[in-house]
Scaffold this motif. Structure first.
Motif, short mmCIF file in Angstrom:
data_model
loop_
_atom_site.label_atom_id
_atom_site.label_comp_id
_atom_site.label_asym_id
_atom_site.label_seq_id
_atom_site.Cartn_x
_atom_site.Cartn_y
_atom_site.Cartn_z
N ARG A 99 0.34 -5.00 5.50
CA ARG A 99 -0.43 -5.40 6.69
C ARG A 99 0.48 -5.50 7.91
O ARG A 99 0.08 -5.15 9.02
N ALA A 100 1.70 -6.03 7.70
CA ALA A 100 2.64 -6.17 8.83
C ALA A 100 3.04 -4.81 9.39
O ALA A 100 3.44 -4.71 10.55
N MET A 101 2.92 -3.76 8.59
CA MET A 101 3.22 -2.41 9.08
C MET A 101 2.07 -1.82 9.88
O MET A 101 2.22 -0.77 10.48
N GLY A 102 0.92 -2.50 9.85
CA GLY A 102 -0.21 -2.05 10.65
C GLY A 102 -1.40 -1.55 9.86
O GLY A 102 -2.32 -0.97 10.44
N ALA A 103 -1.39 -1.72 8.56
CA ALA A 103 -2.49 -1.21 7.74
C ALA A 103 -3.68 -2.15 7.78
O ALA A 103 -3.52 -3.35 7.64
N PRO A 104 -4.88 -1.62 7.95
CA PRO A 104 -6.07 -2.46 7.81
C PRO A 104 -6.34 -2.71 6.32
O PRO A 104 -5.92 -1.94 5.46
N ASP A 105 -7.03 -3.79 6.01
CA ASP A 105 -7.29 -4.15 4.62
C ASP A 105 -8.05 -3.06 3.87
O ASP A 105 -7.90 -2.91 2.66
N SER A 106 -8.87 -2.30 4.57
CA SER A 106 -9.66 -1.25 3.90
C SER A 106 -8.79 -0.10 3.39
O SER A 106 -9.22 0.65 2.52
N GLN A 107 -7.58 0.06 3.92
CA GLN A 107 -6.70 1.16 3.50
C GLN A 107 -5.61 0.71 2.53
O GLN A 107 -4.78 1.51 2.12
N ILE A 108 -5.58 -0.55 2.15
CA ILE A 108 -4.58 -1.05 1.21
C ILE A 108 -5.11 -0.91 -0.20
O ILE A 108 -6.19 -1.42 -0.53
N VAL A 109 -4.36 -0.19 -1.05
CA VAL A 109 -4.76 0.04 -2.43
C VAL A 109 -3.80 -0.70 -3.33
O VAL A 109 -2.58 -0.58 -3.19
N THR A 110 -4.33 -1.47 -4.28
CA THR A 110 -3.52 -2.25 -5.21
C THR A 110 -3.76 -1.75 -6.62
O THR A 110 -4.92 -1.57 -7.03
N ASN A 111 -2.67 -1.54 -7.36
CA ASN A 111 -2.78 -1.09 -8.75
C ASN A 111 -1.81 -1.92 -9.59
O ASN A 111 -0.60 -1.92 -9.33
N VAL A 112 -2.33 -2.64 -10.58
CA VAL A 112 -1.52 -3.44 -11.48
C VAL A 112 -1.76 -2.91 -12.89
O VAL A 112 -2.90 -2.88 -13.36
N GLU A 113 -0.68 -2.50 -13.57
CA GLU A 113 -0.76 -2.01 -14.94
C GLU A 113 0.01 -2.95 -15.84
O GLU A 113 1.16 -3.29 -15.55
#
Length: 129
Positions: A99-113
């Motif tokens: 987010r601090a780099m300028g990404a909106p929440d809609s473009q942040i993808v989280t993957n936990v394996e």
């Protein structure tokens, strides 16, 4: 009236060691160097530094981040190095960095394996497509 003689009287050579025209020139040169150095120091202390041009509104210069490339923060944690709470803290910390780099929440993808052995792999990325 004083009597004039043709014989010239020589001045006594009673100068102490280290005194004479050579030493005088050395002292003058040293004084000039010290004066120039003091002037440079005073100038640097009194004149403010030049301001740098402003960066982009997000606080990051535009040249660092290529707009089309994805950004990814990832880590692998061994069994016993994490708990569910610490895993969620890592995920939220990585999301905040993106987010601090300028990404909106809609473009942040989280993957936990999670593996069968108890390890975990966390990937948080900024999908710019």
């Amino acid at each position: 009236m004083a009597k004039r003689t043709a014989k010239k009287t020589a001045l006594p050579k009673s100068t102490a060691a280290g005194r004479g025209p050579g030493r005088t020139l050395w002292l003058i040169a040293a004084g000039l160097v010290a004066g120039v150095a003091g002037g440079v120091f005073a100038f640097r202390m009194l004149v403010p530094k030049a301001t740098t041009p402003e960066t982009s509104p997000t606080g990051q210069p535009g040249e660092i981040l290529v707009r089309e490339e994805p950004v990814e923060i990832s880590t692998r944690m061994r069994p016993g190095e994490w708990t569910e709470e610490s895993l969620q803290e890592h995920v939220e910390n990585y999301r905040q960095q993106i987010r601090a780099m300028g990404a909106p929440d809609s473009q942040i993808v989280t993957n936990v394996e999670r593996t069968e052995q108890g390890a975990a792999r966390v990937v948080v990325s900024w999908d710019r497509s």
